[in-house]
Scaffold this motif. Structure first.
Motif, mmCIF file in Angstrom:
data_model
loop_
_atom_site.group_PDB
_atom_site.id
_atom_site.type_symbol
_atom_site.label_atom_id
_atom_site.label_comp_id
_atom_site.label_asym_id
_atom_site.label_seq_id
_atom_site.Cartn_x
_atom_site.Cartn_y
_atom_site.Cartn_z
ATOM 1 N N SER A 30 25.845 -5.814 -54.001
ATOM 2 C CA SER A 30 25.725 -4.382 -53.711
ATOM 3 C C SER A 30 24.261 -4.015 -53.433
ATOM 4 O O SER A 30 23.979 -3.098 -52.678
ATOM 5 C CB SER A 30 26.275 -3.542 -54.872
ATOM 6 O OG SER A 30 25.433 -3.693 -55.995
ATOM 7 N N ARG A 31 23.317 -4.776 -54.023
ATOM 8 C CA ARG A 31 21.896 -4.511 -53.731
ATOM 9 C C ARG A 31 21.561 -4.973 -52.308
ATOM 10 O O ARG A 31 20.970 -4.236 -51.542
ATOM 11 C CB ARG A 31 21.011 -5.274 -54.728
ATOM 12 C CG ARG A 31 21.067 -4.736 -56.141
ATOM 13 C CD ARG A 31 20.222 -5.601 -57.059
ATOM 14 N NE ARG A 31 20.197 -5.084 -58.426
ATOM 15 C CZ ARG A 31 19.708 -5.751 -59.459
ATOM 16 N NH1 ARG A 31 19.202 -6.954 -59.285
ATOM 17 N NH2 ARG A 31 19.720 -5.217 -60.651
ATOM 18 N N ASP A 32 21.893 -6.197 -52.017
ATOM 19 C CA ASP A 32 21.708 -6.842 -50.703
ATOM 20 C C ASP A 32 20.500 -6.332 -49.915
ATOM 21 O O ASP A 32 20.653 -5.873 -48.764
ATOM 22 C CB ASP A 32 22.985 -6.675 -49.865
ATOM 23 C CG ASP A 32 23.131 -7.768 -48.805
ATOM 24 O OD1 ASP A 32 22.381 -8.762 -48.842
ATOM 25 O OD2 ASP A 32 24.016 -7.617 -47.939
ATOM 26 N N SER B 197 20.593 -14.818 -55.330
ATOM 27 C CA SER B 197 19.816 -13.974 -54.430
ATOM 28 C C SER B 197 20.108 -12.514 -54.791
ATOM 29 O O SER B 197 21.271 -12.146 -54.997
ATOM 30 C CB SER B 197 20.240 -14.261 -52.985
ATOM 31 O OG SER B 197 19.578 -13.398 -52.104
ATOM 32 N N GLY B 198 19.074 -11.713 -54.925
ATOM 33 C CA GLY B 198 19.256 -10.296 -55.264
ATOM 34 C C GLY B 198 19.347 -10.021 -56.757
ATOM 35 O O GLY B 198 19.549 -8.881 -57.168
ATOM 36 N N SER B 199 19.165 -11.052 -57.575
ATOM 37 C CA SER B 199 19.271 -10.843 -59.029
ATOM 38 C C SER B 199 17.984 -10.276 -59.624
ATOM 39 O O SER B 199 17.969 -9.898 -60.795
ATOM 40 C CB SER B 199 19.661 -12.150 -59.734
ATOM 41 O OG SER B 199 18.692 -13.149 -59.489
ATOM 42 N N GLY B 200 16.920 -10.245 -58.839
ATOM 43 C CA GLY B 200 15.668 -9.654 -59.319
ATOM 44 C C GLY B 200 14.600 -10.665 -59.703
ATOM 45 O O GLY B 200 13.632 -10.320 -60.390
ATOM 46 N N LYS B 201 14.722 -11.896 -59.207
ATOM 47 C CA LYS B 201 13.742 -12.946 -59.552
ATOM 48 C C LYS B 201 12.332 -12.580 -59.085
ATOM 49 O O LYS B 201 11.378 -12.643 -59.862
ATOM 50 C CB LYS B 201 14.139 -14.300 -58.921
ATOM 51 C CG LYS B 201 15.505 -14.810 -59.307
ATOM 52 C CD LYS B 201 15.806 -16.151 -58.657
ATOM 53 C CE LYS B 201 15.834 -16.147 -57.148
ATOM 54 N NZ LYS B 201 16.887 -15.297 -56.551
ATOM 55 N N SER B 202 12.209 -12.221 -57.808
ATOM 56 C CA SER B 202 10.878 -11.931 -57.259
ATOM 57 C C SER B 202 10.287 -10.679 -57.898
ATOM 58 O O SER B 202 9.082 -10.622 -58.173
ATOM 59 C CB SER B 202 10.954 -11.723 -55.741
ATOM 60 O OG SER B 202 11.580 -12.819 -55.138
ATOM 61 N N THR B 203 11.155 -9.695 -58.144
ATOM 62 C CA THR B 203 10.684 -8.447 -58.765
ATOM 63 C C THR B 203 10.136 -8.733 -60.160
ATOM 64 O O THR B 203 9.058 -8.242 -60.526
ATOM 65 C CB THR B 203 11.852 -7.431 -58.842
ATOM 66 O OG1 THR B 203 12.403 -7.284 -57.530
ATOM 67 C CG2 THR B 203 11.384 -6.089 -59.364
ATOM 68 N N LEU B 204 10.861 -9.547 -60.930
ATOM 69 C CA LEU B 204 10.377 -9.896 -62.273
ATOM 70 C C LEU B 204 9.084 -10.708 -62.182
ATOM 71 O O LEU B 204 8.143 -10.468 -62.943
ATOM 72 C CB LEU B 204 11.447 -10.695 -63.043
ATOM 73 C CG LEU B 204 10.979 -11.261 -64.380
ATOM 74 C CD1 LEU B 204 10.556 -10.148 -65.349
ATOM 75 C CD2 LEU B 204 12.045 -12.129 -65.033
ATOM 76 N N GLU C 80 10.177 -3.750 -68.319
ATOM 77 C CA GLU C 80 10.728 -4.088 -69.648
ATOM 78 C C GLU C 80 11.059 -5.578 -69.727
ATOM 79 O O GLU C 80 10.807 -6.225 -70.744
ATOM 80 C CB GLU C 80 11.983 -3.251 -69.933
ATOM 81 C CG GLU C 80 11.675 -1.804 -70.250
ATOM 82 C CD GLU C 80 12.921 -0.905 -70.219
ATOM 83 O OE1 GLU C 80 12.900 0.120 -70.914
ATOM 84 O OE2 GLU C 80 13.888 -1.230 -69.494
ATOM 85 N N MET C 81 11.602 -6.114 -68.644
ATOM 86 C CA MET C 81 11.920 -7.556 -68.637
ATOM 87 C C MET C 81 10.641 -8.374 -68.740
ATOM 88 O O MET C 81 10.595 -9.385 -69.442
ATOM 89 C CB MET C 81 12.650 -7.925 -67.347
ATOM 90 C CG MET C 81 14.044 -7.357 -67.276
ATOM 91 S SD MET C 81 14.851 -8.013 -65.811
ATOM 92 C CE MET C 81 16.165 -6.851 -65.644
ATOM 93 N N ALA C 82 9.617 -7.933 -68.017
ATOM 94 C CA ALA C 82 8.331 -8.650 -68.080
ATOM 95 C C ALA C 82 7.810 -8.646 -69.511
ATOM 96 O O ALA C 82 7.307 -9.669 -69.996
ATOM 97 C CB ALA C 82 7.331 -8.006 -67.126
ATOM 98 N N TYR D 188 20.926 -2.378 -67.381
ATOM 99 C CA TYR D 188 19.870 -3.297 -66.975
ATOM 100 C C TYR D 188 18.513 -2.720 -67.323
ATOM 101 O O TYR D 188 18.238 -1.551 -67.094
ATOM 102 C CB TYR D 188 19.960 -3.601 -65.482
ATOM 103 C CG TYR D 188 21.159 -4.460 -65.183
ATOM 104 C CD1 TYR D 188 21.202 -5.770 -65.637
ATOM 105 C CD2 TYR D 188 22.247 -3.951 -64.498
ATOM 106 C CE1 TYR D 188 22.311 -6.557 -65.409
ATOM 107 C CE2 TYR D 188 23.366 -4.740 -64.260
ATOM 108 C CZ TYR D 188 23.392 -6.041 -64.725
ATOM 109 O OH TYR D 188 24.488 -6.813 -64.510
ATOM 110 N N ALA D 189 17.684 -3.595 -67.882
ATOM 111 C CA ALA D 189 16.322 -3.190 -68.209
ATOM 112 C C ALA D 189 15.528 -3.070 -66.910
ATOM 113 O O ALA D 189 15.892 -3.663 -65.889
ATOM 114 C CB ALA D 189 15.707 -4.237 -69.120
ATOM 115 N N SER D 190 14.433 -2.312 -66.958
ATOM 116 C CA SER D 190 13.578 -2.208 -65.776
ATOM 117 C C SER D 190 12.778 -3.507 -65.649
ATOM 118 O O SER D 190 12.628 -4.251 -66.627
ATOM 119 C CB SER D 190 12.620 -1.029 -65.945
ATOM 120 O OG SER D 190 11.631 -1.377 -66.901
#
Ligand SMILES: Nc1ncnc2c1ncn2[C@@H]1O[C@H](COP(=O)(O)OS(=O)(=O)O)[C@@H](OP(=O)(O)O)[C@H]1O
Ligand SMILES: Nc1ncnc2c1ncn2[C@@H]1O[C@H](COP(=O)(O)OP(=O)(O)O)[C@@H](O)[C@H]1O
Length: 207
Positions: free
Chosen positions: A143-145, A39-46, A190-192, A185-187
């Protein structure tokens, strides 16, 4: 005659319009991009960045986000291990249907157990299940939480929270690891693009 699960006397019904026809129509190949991580690792954002970048290239995607699917299809499931397994099984089956429809299906779910992810992989033809690991340390996720859930879990107000008092098994052999360790960390964009390069290379963005 197939016997599947609890139902008997069921037969597979074929249509004259098949996956290849649909892929031809869409000019792409159906597949499943399975994004796993804490949770918070950026799955939904990616997932959203990928959906947007593919949309702008004229490619049809659909996101199955754990949080969202738990509002409907999987509203009867908790976070205990057997319910997480059932959550992942159902999402895997739905993702398989989307891929068969010719759609690039993006599943963004914690999916903490290797066995459950591997079972979803086994539903798809070889190569059509692309596992993407969001390799972000717990400390950073915490820390993102963004939803304040780690704070609640640390305070003992949520029991069985992944990474705190529930397991997460990282993939051993996945197609992509994002973000790579040792660099900034890539944006999300960039990951997409990294995922899109993989799709291009494997021929998913053409029929
Ligand atoms: N106990 C516990 N553990 C982990 N996550 C929890 C929990 N309770 C609620 N949440 C929220 O539910 C989201 C995860 O749902 P998933 O369906 O992806 O989880 S799982 O794959 O079945 O493990 C997850 O969303 P993301 O933060 O987007 O991962 C959390 O917001
Ligand atoms: N590549 C990134 N770099 C920095 N912060 C990010 C990145 N991707 C996501 N975030 C931030 O991390 C938090 C969690 O992202 P989210 O996509 O909701 O994760 P998840 O779906 O895995 O729970 C959000 O606040 C989001 O803005």
């Amino acid at each position: 005659m197939a016997t599947n699960g609890k139902a008997t006397n069921i037969l597979w019904h074929k249509s004259s319009v098949g996956k290849l026809h649909r892929q031809e129509l869409l000019q792409q190949k159906g597949c499943v991009i399975w994004i796993t991580g804490l949770s918070g690792s950026g799955k939904s954002t990616l997932a959203c960045a990928l959906c947007q970048a593919l949309y702008s290239r004229g490619k049809l995607t659909y996101i199955l986000d754990g949080d969202n699917v738990r509002h409907g299809l999987n509203r009867d499931l908790s976070f205990k291990a057997e319910d997480r397994a059932e959550n992942i099984r159902r999402i895997g089956e739905v993702a398989k249907l989307f891929a068969d429809a010719g759609i690039i299906c993006i599943a963004s779910v914690i999916s903490p157990y290797r066995r459950d992810r591997d079972a979803c992989r086994a539903l798809l033809p070889e190569g059509d299940f692309i596992e993407v690991f969001m390799d972000v340390p717990l400390q950073i996720c915490e820390s993102r939480d963004p939803k304040g859930l780690y704070k609640l879990a640390r305070a003992g107000k949520i029991k069985g929270f992944t990474g705190i008092d529930d397991p997460y098994e990282p993939p051993l052999n996945c197609e992509l690891v994002l973000p790579q360790k040792g660099i900034n960390y890539a944006s999300p964009c960039e990951m997409a693009e990294t995922v899109i390069s993989f799709l291009e290379e494997k021929g998913f963005l053409q029929a």
